[in-house]
Design an enzyme around this catalytic site. Sequence first.
Site, PDB file in Angstrom:
ATOM      1  N   LYS A 132      -3.843  -1.447  -0.323  1.00  0.00           N
ATOM      2  CA  LYS A 132      -3.972  -0.305  -1.001  1.00  0.00           C
ATOM      3  C   LYS A 132      -4.469  -0.478  -2.475  1.00  0.00           C
ATOM      4  O   LYS A 132      -3.897  -1.709  -2.939  1.00  0.00           O
ATOM      5  CB  LYS A 132      -3.111   0.799  -0.736  1.00  0.00           C
TER       6      LYS A 132
ATOM      7  N   ASP B 240       0.364   0.091   4.128  1.00  0.00           N
ATOM      8  CA  ASP B 240       0.902   0.929   3.266  1.00  0.00           C
ATOM      9  C   ASP B 240       2.267   0.460   3.526  1.00  0.00           C
ATOM     10  O   ASP B 240       2.943   0.759   4.410  1.00  0.00           O
ATOM     11  CB  ASP B 240       0.690   2.333   3.532  1.00  0.00           C
ATOM     12  N   HIS B 241       2.883  -0.300   2.444  1.00  0.00           N
ATOM     13  CA  HIS B 241       3.884  -0.962   2.752  1.00  0.00           C
ATOM     14  C   HIS B 241       5.157  -0.140   2.834  1.00  0.00           C
ATOM     15  O   HIS B 241       6.144  -0.764   3.350  1.00  0.00           O
ATOM     16  CB  HIS B 241       4.331  -2.000   1.625  1.00  0.00           C
TER      17      HIS B 241
ATOM     18  N   LYS C 116       9.025  -0.332   5.861  1.00  0.00           N
ATOM     19  CA  LYS C 116      10.013  -0.095   5.375  1.00  0.00           C
ATOM     20  C   LYS C 116      11.138   0.435   6.871  1.00  0.00           C
ATOM     21  O   LYS C 116      10.799   1.416   7.250  1.00  0.00           O
ATOM     22  CB  LYS C 116      10.667   0.823   4.219  1.00  0.00           C
TER      23      LYS C 116
ATOM     24  N   GLU D   5      11.010   5.442 -10.137  1.00  0.00           N
ATOM     25  CA  GLU D   5      11.300   3.928 -10.207  1.00  0.00           C
ATOM     26  C   GLU D   5      11.459   3.502 -11.992  1.00  0.00           C
ATOM     27  O   GLU D   5      11.100   4.788 -12.719  1.00  0.00           O
ATOM     28  CB  GLU D   5       9.692   3.087 -10.270  1.00  0.00           C
TER      29      GLU D   5
ATOM     30  N   HIS E 224       2.015   6.367  -0.409  1.00  0.00           N
ATOM     31  CA  HIS E 224       3.344   6.335   0.044  1.00  0.00           C
ATOM     32  C   HIS E 224       3.918   7.537   0.291  1.00  0.00           C
ATOM     33  O   HIS E 224       4.725   8.046   1.346  1.00  0.00           O
ATOM     34  CB  HIS E 224       4.251   5.363  -0.785  1.00  0.00           C
TER      35      HIS E 224
ATOM     36  N   LYS F 227       7.213   6.548 -13.130  1.00  0.00           N
ATOM     37  CA  LYS F 227       7.669   5.375 -13.574  1.00  0.00           C
ATOM     38  C   LYS F 227       8.594   5.670 -14.948  1.00  0.00           C
ATOM     39  O   LYS F 227       8.388   6.530 -15.313  1.00  0.00           O
ATOM     40  CB  LYS F 227       6.515   4.239 -13.859  1.00  0.00           C
TER      41      LYS F 227
HETATM   42  C1  BG6 Z   1       3.272  -0.097  -5.148  1.00  0.00           C
HETATM   43  C2  BG6 Z   1       2.703   0.444  -6.304  1.00  0.00           C
HETATM   44  O1  BG6 Z   1       2.085   0.202  -3.878  1.00  0.00           O
HETATM   45  O2  BG6 Z   1       4.566   0.386  -4.659  1.00  0.00           O
HETATM   46  C3  BG6 Z   1       3.770   0.008  -7.356  1.00  0.00           C
HETATM   47  O3  BG6 Z   1       1.363  -0.116  -6.523  1.00  0.00           O
HETATM   48  C4  BG6 Z   1       4.968   0.513  -7.218  1.00  0.00           C
HETATM   49  O4  BG6 Z   1       3.182   1.001  -8.682  1.00  0.00           O
HETATM   50  C5  BG6 Z   1       5.380   0.033  -5.687  1.00  0.00           C
HETATM   51  O5  BG6 Z   1       5.974  -0.036  -8.088  1.00  0.00           O
HETATM   52  C6  BG6 Z   1       6.664   0.490  -5.206  1.00  0.00           C
HETATM   53  O6  BG6 Z   1       7.204  -0.126  -4.198  1.00  0.00           O
HETATM   54  P1  BG6 Z   1       8.806  -0.170  -3.794  1.00  0.00           P
HETATM   55  O7  BG6 Z   1       8.640  -0.833  -2.381  1.00  0.00           O
HETATM   56  O8  BG6 Z   1       9.238  -1.038  -4.844  1.00  0.00           O
HETATM   57  O9  BG6 Z   1       9.251   1.177  -3.677  1.00  0.00           O
END
Ligand code: BG6
Length: 520
Positions: free
Chosen positions: A154, A183-184, A188, A222, A246, A346
Site C-alpha cells: 500500500k 495490507d499488513h 496480524k 501511534e 487498515h 501520530k
Molecule cells: C503503515 C503506515 O502502513 O502502518 C505507517 O504506513 C504506520 O505510517 C504503520 O506507522 C503502523 O503499523 P503497525 O503495525 O505498527 O500498527
Amino acid sequence: MTVPSAVQLILFGAAGDLAHRKLIPALYDLHREGHLPAEVDVVGVDLQEMDPEAFVEFSCDAADSLGRFFPRDADADNWAAFAERLSYVQGDATEAETYARLGEHLKEVGPEGNRPHRVFYLSVAPFLVEPIVTNLAEAGLLDDVERDRVVVEKPFGRDAESARALDRVLLDTADESQVYRIDHYLGKETVQNLLAFRFANVLFEPIWDARYVDHVQITVSETVGVEHRGGYYEKAGALRDMVQNHLLQLLCLVAMEPPVAFKADEVRNKKVDVLRAVRPITRDRVHEVAVRGQYGEGFLHGARVPGYREEPKVATRSATETYAALKLEVDNWRWHGVPFYLRTGKRMPRRVSEISVQFRPVPHRAFPSGADEAFQPNRLVLRIQPDEGIVLRFQAKRPGPQMLLQPVAMRFDYDEAFDTPPDAYETLLLDAIRGDATLFMRADQVEAAWQVVDPVLEAWAASPPAEFPNYAAGTWGPAAADRLLARDGRSWFEPLPADPVPAGTAPEAIADAHPEDAGG
Ligand code: BG6
C-alpha cells in the site's frame, strides 16, 4: 495449502526501510522455523550500489536488529544456511535492461530442472509499481499464471480513479489471481482472530447488531511521529496512510456477515459488502463527519518532541493531516443507525490499536436507587496491539450487605494463552508463497475503500486547514474530534490500560479513571 518445493522471493526496494525492518527479518524467521523450502532464493533488487556481501551484511543487521534473533552468535548456523540463499541485483527498476539481468540471475541461482514459484515483492514508492510490473511482464517474468506472483504494498493508488488505473495496468500484464495487494493489518494474529471470535463462538453473534450495539469505536493511535518518512507522508496523510486501508479493514471484519466458507473470495465478498453499505459522505456533510488534525510540538513520555512541520522533508506550512477521525454509518439491516467512529493519529500519548463495541444499556434497571450509580453498559474491547487480548466489561454485585453494582472485567490475554505470535509479514509472505489470497485485498475492495474516503480527501484538498497544527504531540488529537462524538452524546474511550479494572477498585475510582463510562 502447501509450500512449493522451490521458491524465489524477489524484493524490489531491498535496500529500503520496509525490507530492513520487516521483510528480511520475517523471511529469516520463516527460514528458522522451517517454513521455507530448501530450494529458496531471496534476491534483493534496488538502485543502490551494493555488492552481494554487503547485502548479506545488511540483511544480517536487519535480522539482528529485531532483537529476537542473533544471527551473529547464538543463531550462527541457521544464519549461515539462510545467507547462502541471499543475492542481490543492482539496477534501475524503470529500465528494461535490469529485468533482462534479473531474469538471467534467477535462472542462474535457481534449482535445475525444477521451475520455482516466484514472488515479486514490490516494496517501492507508489510511482514505481507500474513500470516494475510492465517490465516484469515484458521480460516474460510473469508468464506462468500458476507460479508467478506480484505482491504490491500500500498505498494502492491515491484515490479510486488512480487505483482503477493501476489495476488496469496490473490486469493487462498479469491475471488477478497473480496479484497480492497487501495490507499488513490483515496478517496480524489479533486481526485474524476477529473472524474466529465472531464466527467460531455462538455467544456474541446473536447480539452483534443494531438491536444490542449502541456504537463501535476503532482507535489506531501511534506515539511515533512521521520519522524519516516525511517525503512519502506529505503526499499521503493519515486518511490515505491508515484509514483507507487498515482502519477500514478493521471495520469490515467487525461489521461483515458470516462467510459461507473460509475461502479467499467468500471472505472478501462479505468484506466488500460492508464497504458498499457505508453511507456515502456527501461533500456538504464532510465537516459534520470528518475531523483532521496535525500535531504541533509537545511532550511525549516527558521529552519534548517537535511538531510535524519541523520534521525532515515536511513543508513549513504543510496542510497534511497526521490525525483523522470519521463517523461512518453502515446502511444495512444489521447496522442501521449504529455509528462507527474511527480515529487514527501520530504522536498520541499511547500506541494502541483497539476496537470497542459498546452495547446498549439494559432496558429496565430493577435495582434499588443508589445501587447502580457506577452502572456502565457492557463493552467488549478487542485489543489488536499491544497487550493483545479481549476484555468484556460487565456489572457485578459488589460484596457486602447492600445491592451495589460495580463494573468488572473478564479478560483474555494472548500472552497467557499462546506463544509469541508470528509477525504479520511472516504470515503474509508465507500466504503469498503458498498462493492463499484470503488475507490480501481484491481490486474491488481497494476501490470501495477509496470510495468511502474520496469525498473527504477532495473536500480537505479544496479547503486547506487554517488552524494547523491543532493538537499538541502527546495528546489525544484535536478538540474537534471530541465534538464529533459529543454531538451524538458520546465521547472517545480512553484505551484500556493493561489491567482495565484492577480487582478491588471502588466504583468511584472507576468512574474517575474512565469518566466517559460513568453514568448510564
Ligand atoms: C503503515 C503506515 O502502513 O502502518 C505507517 O504506513 C504506520 O505510517 C504503520 O506507522 C503502523 O503499523 P503497525 O503495525 O505498527 O500498527
